[in-house]
Motif scaffolding. Structure first.
Motif, PDB file in Angstrom:
ATOM      1  N   LYS A  76       0.782  -1.204   0.080  1.00 33.31           N
ATOM      2  CA  LYS A  76       0.036   0.077  -0.065  1.00 33.31           C
ATOM      3  C   LYS A  76       0.935   1.278  -0.003  1.00 33.31           C
ATOM      4  O   LYS A  76       0.290   2.380  -0.361  1.00 33.31           O
ATOM      5  CB  LYS A  76      -0.924   0.028   1.035  1.00 33.31           C
ATOM      6  CG  LYS A  76      -1.870  -1.396   1.296  1.00 33.31           C
ATOM      7  CD  LYS A  76      -2.888  -0.969   2.319  1.00 33.31           C
ATOM      8  CE  LYS A  76      -3.953  -2.224   2.033  1.00 33.31           C
ATOM      9  NZ  LYS A  76      -4.791  -2.126   1.051  1.00 33.31           N
ATOM     10  N   GLY A  77       2.184   1.295   0.363  1.00 35.63           N
ATOM     11  CA  GLY A  77       2.819   2.355   0.248  1.00 35.63           C
ATOM     12  C   GLY A  77       2.921   3.333   1.549  1.00 35.63           C
ATOM     13  O   GLY A  77       1.939   3.124   2.366  1.00 35.63           O
ATOM     14  N   PHE A  78       3.532   4.193   1.570  1.00 33.89           N
ATOM     15  CA  PHE A  78       3.629   5.345   2.665  1.00 33.89           C
ATOM     16  C   PHE A  78       2.285   6.167   2.784  1.00 33.89           C
ATOM     17  O   PHE A  78       1.969   6.540   3.873  1.00 33.89           O
ATOM     18  CB  PHE A  78       4.856   6.239   2.517  1.00 33.89           C
ATOM     19  CG  PHE A  78       6.020   5.389   2.921  1.00 33.89           C
ATOM     20  CD1 PHE A  78       6.571   5.359   4.364  1.00 33.89           C
ATOM     21  CD2 PHE A  78       6.962   5.111   1.793  1.00 33.89           C
ATOM     22  CE1 PHE A  78       7.554   4.920   4.590  1.00 33.89           C
ATOM     23  CE2 PHE A  78       8.133   4.539   2.350  1.00 33.89           C
ATOM     24  CZ  PHE A  78       8.361   4.402   3.636  1.00 33.89           C
ATOM     25  N   GLY A  79       1.493   6.278   1.686  1.00 35.96           N
ATOM     26  CA  GLY A  79       0.516   7.133   1.654  1.00 35.96           C
ATOM     27  C   GLY A  79      -0.372   6.507   2.635  1.00 35.96           C
ATOM     28  O   GLY A  79      -1.531   7.072   3.065  1.00 35.96           O
ATOM     29  N   SER A  80      -0.833   5.112   2.711  1.00 35.98           N
ATOM     30  CA  SER A  80      -1.651   4.416   3.549  1.00 35.98           C
ATOM     31  C   SER A  80      -1.325   4.581   5.149  1.00 35.98           C
ATOM     32  O   SER A  80      -2.184   4.396   5.753  1.00 35.98           O
ATOM     33  CB  SER A  80      -1.622   2.740   3.364  1.00 35.98           C
ATOM     34  OG  SER A  80      -0.046   2.371   3.764  1.00 35.98           O
ATOM     35  N   LEU A  81      -0.174   5.329   5.459  1.00 36.35           N
ATOM     36  CA  LEU A  81       0.149   5.555   6.811  1.00 36.35           C
ATOM     37  C   LEU A  81      -0.513   6.961   7.218  1.00 36.35           C
ATOM     38  O   LEU A  81      -0.429   7.315   8.565  1.00 36.35           O
ATOM     39  CB  LEU A  81       1.314   5.668   7.115  1.00 36.35           C
ATOM     40  CG  LEU A  81       2.436   4.182   6.915  1.00 36.35           C
ATOM     41  CD1 LEU A  81       3.492   4.270   6.982  1.00 36.35           C
ATOM     42  CD2 LEU A  81       1.494   3.022   7.228  1.00 36.35           C
ATOM     43  N   SER A  82      -1.069   7.546   6.386  1.00 37.86           N
ATOM     44  CA  SER A  82      -1.564   9.013   6.588  1.00 37.86           C
ATOM     45  C   SER A  82      -3.072   9.143   7.227  1.00 37.86           C
ATOM     46  O   SER A  82      -3.788   8.211   7.084  1.00 37.86           O
ATOM     47  CB  SER A  82      -1.716   9.788   5.126  1.00 37.86           C
ATOM     48  OG  SER A  82      -2.402  10.994   5.517  1.00 37.86           O
ATOM     49  N   SER A  83      -2.834   9.784   8.549  1.00 38.78           N
ATOM     50  CA  SER A  83      -4.265   9.870   9.376  1.00 38.78           C
ATOM     51  C   SER A  83      -4.816  10.899   9.148  1.00 38.78           C
ATOM     52  O   SER A  83      -4.364  12.150   8.972  1.00 38.78           O
ATOM     53  CB  SER A  83      -3.533   9.513  10.803  1.00 38.78           C
ATOM     54  OG  SER A  83      -4.852   9.729  11.547  1.00 38.78           O
ATOM     55  N   GLN A  84      -6.205  10.958   9.273  1.00 37.34           N
ATOM     56  CA  GLN A  84      -6.949  11.862   9.082  1.00 37.34           C
ATOM     57  C   GLN A  84      -7.226  12.819  10.572  1.00 37.34           C
ATOM     58  O   GLN A  84      -7.664  13.679  10.587  1.00 37.34           O
ATOM     59  CB  GLN A  84      -8.654  11.549   8.488  1.00 37.34           C
ATOM     60  CG  GLN A  84      -8.541  10.836   7.176  1.00 37.34           C
ATOM     61  CD  GLN A  84      -7.943  11.811   6.110  1.00 37.34           C
ATOM     62  OE1 GLN A  84      -8.285  12.999   6.120  1.00 37.34           O
ATOM     63  NE2 GLN A  84      -6.996  11.246   5.261  1.00 37.34           N
ATOM     64  N   ALA A  85      -6.945  11.956  11.387  1.00 36.36           N
ATOM     65  CA  ALA A  85      -7.131  12.509  13.113  1.00 36.36           C
ATOM     66  C   ALA A  85      -5.682  12.262  13.543  1.00 36.36           C
ATOM     67  O   ALA A  85      -5.743  11.328  14.576  1.00 36.36           O
ATOM     68  CB  ALA A  85      -8.143  12.044  13.617  1.00 36.36           C
ATOM     69  N   PRO A  86      -4.609  12.786  13.447  1.00 35.09           N
ATOM     70  CA  PRO A  86      -3.111  12.207  13.996  1.00 35.09           C
ATOM     71  C   PRO A  86      -3.258  12.662  15.542  1.00 35.09           C
ATOM     72  O   PRO A  86      -2.692  11.534  16.376  1.00 35.09           O
ATOM     73  CB  PRO A  86      -2.148  12.923  13.350  1.00 35.09           C
ATOM     74  CG  PRO A  86      -2.832  14.052  12.828  1.00 35.09           C
ATOM     75  CD  PRO A  86      -4.295  13.594  12.378  1.00 35.09           C
TER      76      PRO A  86
END
Length: 306
Positions: A76-86
């Motif tokens: 899925k790559g690094f983009g899958s690690l992005s959170s909408q509510a960090p």
């Protein structure tokens, strides 16, 4: 609304994608076997192997993090690690870390049957905390179940006797932090994927425990001790993944009661591995705690269906 109606438990979507209930139950049984193996490994490391609890917690989350990254990043790559509510992810992970730290300290001094029984107060804590934190309303029936559940815990812990151990309070703290973790998991339902939540849980926990682990660093003293040391993180990851898949195949309302099988697993492990059979007080109090949690689940299911 307690954990049983949580739209997302441990970051898991509870809407079934296919009705395969037998397979879902089998996966639940495997998941709780993994969690039992995790707690048993931790207890063995901090007692028999005399490891620092902080080193054990670090190993649990560092291996968890590496496992999630190894599976997630190539596909899925690094983009899958992005959170909408960090911010919420960070707080949620901190509660999970605090729960694990308390639990690993408690199992040094208490039998697994006792820590498991105390941990089954989570549905009760979640119900109480959902009032100020989620603005939910709790009727008199669930308040009665909450009171009964705490009576069960008093029977198990007996704080008025010389047999009371301070680690019981630490174990209650583990259950309280786990309840806060589950409430925030509910708040994050539909916001981040389960993979992202698992990654954040591993990352924040690993970073948070690292300073304490480095100050009190110990490594397994034998070749055999490396097995549970490295396996804890895998057990944690696999248990959560089994729960994820199980909830794709059956509704949460159907699967929720199977959580109590973990107490049977814990009892077997405590008795066989550590020669600590359940005491008469645990045998008396544990069914009361379980009955209270089960009633809360049943009552909330009734309210959902009306």
């Amino acid at each position: 609304m307690a954990v049983w109606r949580n739209p997302q438990v441990h970051g898991l979507a509870v809407q079934a994608r296919a009705d395969r209930r037998g397979l879902a139950v089998l996966m639940m049984l495997v998941a709780f076997a993994c969690f039992t193996a995790l707690d048993s490994s931790a207890k063995w490391l901090v007692t028999t192997a005399e490891m620092s609890p902080w080193s054990a917690v670090f190993a649990r989350y560092a291996v968890h993090l590496m496992t999630v990254a190894a599976i997630l990043l190539p596909s899925k790559g690094f983009g899958s690690l992005s959170s909408q509510a960090p911010a919420l992810e960070t707080i949620r992970a901190a509660f999970l870390l605090a729960s694990t730290m308390c639990n690993f300290i408690a199992v040094q001094f208490l039998p697994l049957t006792l820590t498991a029984t105390i941990f089954f107060t989570i549905p009760i804590f979640v119900t109480v905390l959902s009032i100020p934190l989620l603005g939910e309303k709790v009727g008199w029936r669930r308040w009665a179940a909450i009171a009964v559940g705490f009576v069960g815990i008093l029977i198990v812990t007996r704080p008025w006797t010389v047999g009371f151990h301070w680690a019981m309070l630490i174990s209650v703290g583990a259950a309280l932090f786990a309840s806060l973790y589950q409430i925030l998991t509910r708040r994050l339902a539909g916001v981040d994927s389960s993979h992202t939540q698992q990654f954040y849980a591993g990352l924040i926990a690993t970073m948070g425990i690292a300073p304490l682990a480095l100050l009190n660093w110990t490594l397994p003293a034998s070749a055999f001790a490396w097995l549970p040391f490295l396996a804890m993180g895998v057990f944690g990851w696999l248990g959560h993944q089994m729960l994820t898949v199980a909830h794709r195949y059956a509704p949460a309302s159907f699967l929720a009661p199977f959580v109590y099988v973990q107490l049977l697993y814990m009892t077997a492990s405590s008795w066989i591995v550590f020669s600590q059979p359940p005491t008469p007080w645990i045998l008396a109090g544990a069914p009361i705690v379980m009955a209270a949690g089960f009633y809360i689940w049943w009552r909330e299911r009734q309210l959902t269906e009306t």
